[in-house]
Motif scaffolding. Sequence first.
Motif, PDB file in Angstrom:
ATOM      1  N   GLU A   1      25.554  91.631  36.268  1.00 37.65           N
ATOM      2  CA  GLU A   1      25.249  93.084  36.542  1.00 37.65           C
ATOM      3  C   GLU A   1      25.200  93.423  37.926  1.00 37.65           C
ATOM      4  O   GLU A   1      25.580  94.470  38.367  1.00 37.65           O
ATOM      5  CB  GLU A   1      23.874  93.317  35.979  1.00 37.65           C
ATOM      6  N   PHE A   2      25.131  92.364  38.730  1.00 31.89           N
ATOM      7  CA  PHE A   2      25.300  92.529  40.218  1.00 31.89           C
ATOM      8  C   PHE A   2      26.677  92.210  40.748  1.00 31.89           C
ATOM      9  O   PHE A   2      26.714  91.894  41.938  1.00 31.89           O
ATOM     10  CB  PHE A   2      24.077  91.771  40.916  1.00 31.89           C
TER      11      PHE A   2
ATOM     12  N   VAL B   1      17.411  96.316  35.073  1.00 35.33           N
ATOM     13  CA  VAL B   1      18.289  96.213  35.897  1.00 35.33           C
ATOM     14  C   VAL B   1      19.952  96.803  35.447  1.00 35.33           C
ATOM     15  O   VAL B   1      20.896  96.976  36.373  1.00 35.33           O
ATOM     16  CB  VAL B   1      18.690  95.082  36.929  1.00 35.33           C
ATOM     17  N   ARG B   2      20.012  96.873  34.401  1.00 32.73           N
ATOM     18  CA  ARG B   2      21.237  97.502  33.758  1.00 32.73           C
ATOM     19  C   ARG B   2      21.560  98.791  34.213  1.00 32.73           C
ATOM     20  O   ARG B   2      20.573  99.696  34.542  1.00 32.73           O
ATOM     21  CB  ARG B   2      21.226  97.420  32.187  1.00 32.73           C
ATOM     22  N   ARG B   3      22.837  99.215  33.865  1.00 31.15           N
ATOM     23  CA  ARG B   3      23.290 100.768  34.295  1.00 31.15           C
ATOM     24  C   ARG B   3      22.518 101.596  33.629  1.00 31.15           C
ATOM     25  O   ARG B   3      22.307 102.912  34.134  1.00 31.15           O
ATOM     26  CB  ARG B   3      24.824 100.642  34.415  1.00 31.15           C
ATOM     27  N   GLN B   4      22.065 101.420  32.557  1.00 34.32           N
ATOM     28  CA  GLN B   4      21.326 102.387  31.564  1.00 34.32           C
ATOM     29  C   GLN B   4      20.090 101.564  31.112  1.00 34.32           C
ATOM     30  O   GLN B   4      20.056 100.853  30.160  1.00 34.32           O
ATOM     31  CB  GLN B   4      22.105 102.472  30.305  1.00 34.32           C
ATOM     32  N   PRO B   5      19.226 101.392  31.616  1.00 35.61           N
ATOM     33  CA  PRO B   5      17.845 100.716  31.648  1.00 35.61           C
ATOM     34  C   PRO B   5      17.063 100.978  30.384  1.00 35.61           C
ATOM     35  O   PRO B   5      17.430 102.144  29.651  1.00 35.61           O
ATOM     36  CB  PRO B   5      16.909 101.206  32.837  1.00 35.61           C
TER      37      PRO B   5
ATOM     38  N   ARG C   1      11.382 105.817  39.981  1.00 35.37           N
ATOM     39  CA  ARG C   1      12.460 106.223  39.266  1.00 35.37           C
ATOM     40  C   ARG C   1      12.162 107.423  38.651  1.00 35.37           C
ATOM     41  O   ARG C   1      11.024 107.758  38.234  1.00 35.37           O
ATOM     42  CB  ARG C   1      12.795 105.131  38.134  1.00 35.37           C
TER      43      ARG C   1
ATOM     44  N   HIS D   1      16.714  96.604  43.931  1.00 39.88           N
ATOM     45  CA  HIS D   1      16.087  95.922  43.201  1.00 39.88           C
ATOM     46  C   HIS D   1      14.991  94.968  43.513  1.00 39.88           C
ATOM     47  O   HIS D   1      14.484  94.039  42.781  1.00 39.88           O
ATOM     48  CB  HIS D   1      16.929  95.219  42.145  1.00 39.88           C
TER      49      HIS D   1
END
Length: 402
Positions: free
Chosen positions: A119-120, A161-165, A198, A271
């Motif tokens: 993811e990073f 931490v995903r692009r779509q949490p 957020r 993060h």
Amino acid sequence: MLIEQISRKNDWLVLAVLIAGYLLLFFSFYPSTYGIEDEIGFIGEAVIMSRGALSEEGAGLSGFEGIIERGGRHVPNRNPGRPLLTVPFLLLFGERSVFVSGAMIHACLALLFALTVCEFGASPLWGVLILFHPTLAIYSRTVMGDPPAALFLLASFFFLVRRQPQYLLAGICSGLAAVMRYQCGIVVPFVLLALWRRKEREKWTYLVGSAVIGLFIAAYNLYLYRALTNQPNGYFDFSSFVYHLLLYGGILSCIWPLAFWVPLFSKFGGHKKLVFAFCVPFFLLMCAWYFNDRQESWYGTMIVAPRLIIPCLAVWFVPYAVWLEQKLKLLRLPWLRLAATAGCAAMLVAVQFFIFNQHQRHLDRLQAAKVELINLVPAGSLVIAEGALPKMFKMPSEPIPR
């Protein structure tokens, strides 16, 4: 871009081969017996649960390790999470199969770590930081609650931490980590603070997910112990806080160089607060815990002592892996990358072989002592003992003379 995609696929392939190598070593040195008091308690609790009961009376057995009397019943005094994961293996394959659950948890932890660092933008090959970490590897040979707690805390971090949490799933996973180790519940308020800025309204579903599992824990404890927790007071000793802080920090820095310090000082995008929320409160809490595992040899202590902080290690290593990816860009050269991967893999497998071999010798000695004692002591004899001996005979399902 195409070259990078091919390289990433190759990295996944190499990681899969290394996981297969770990499993081969695991089954080559399959644990011959249990060797930890808590481990015996978890197995015993799983045996009770496998009979559809929550007490010795309900299971029709007696004499388990870690049993307390509550409300006229004799009930296990440990978290229910690890036994719940163990029950399917007991039911399907018998008691000797319980150790397989540890190997499955460890392999899943390494794979989830690989997905998380991806993811990073880092290589999934950094899953070796989990797969071959000496502490994580040796405790994968046991039936303990720390590794699955690490798995669920990492899963919670991954969903955030995903692009779509996926906040609800993250909250549920944080709660499940607490089912494995109640102390993991300390991360929930700190994660909420880290999520405070957020803008998504869905962030509050993290609290909903963790609260649902928290209510389950409370209901379970109220039913079984007539209290909100089964943990008595007296497990904290703040006089040893600084010692444990230096011990754990030093060990983490030695096993993977700078692994303790990089997450503290690297920027890690937006993060870093989230990493701190998942790791620092739990880590500091365990520094105030009343004991740590010590061994006769210095390398034994390095491997075993960090057991209590296992739940936060996987998340702690994520920014470390990303930092390594950034600093070791030379490894992107095909020939150098191949040579470094092969060399490091061979070294890590050799170290793990040594660790597994030493641990197996320890377990074999325990098993041999158990068999010898059973053969020497006549049935019905009064045995007075202390130390490790009593814990070797706390599984009523074993054929032990009465």
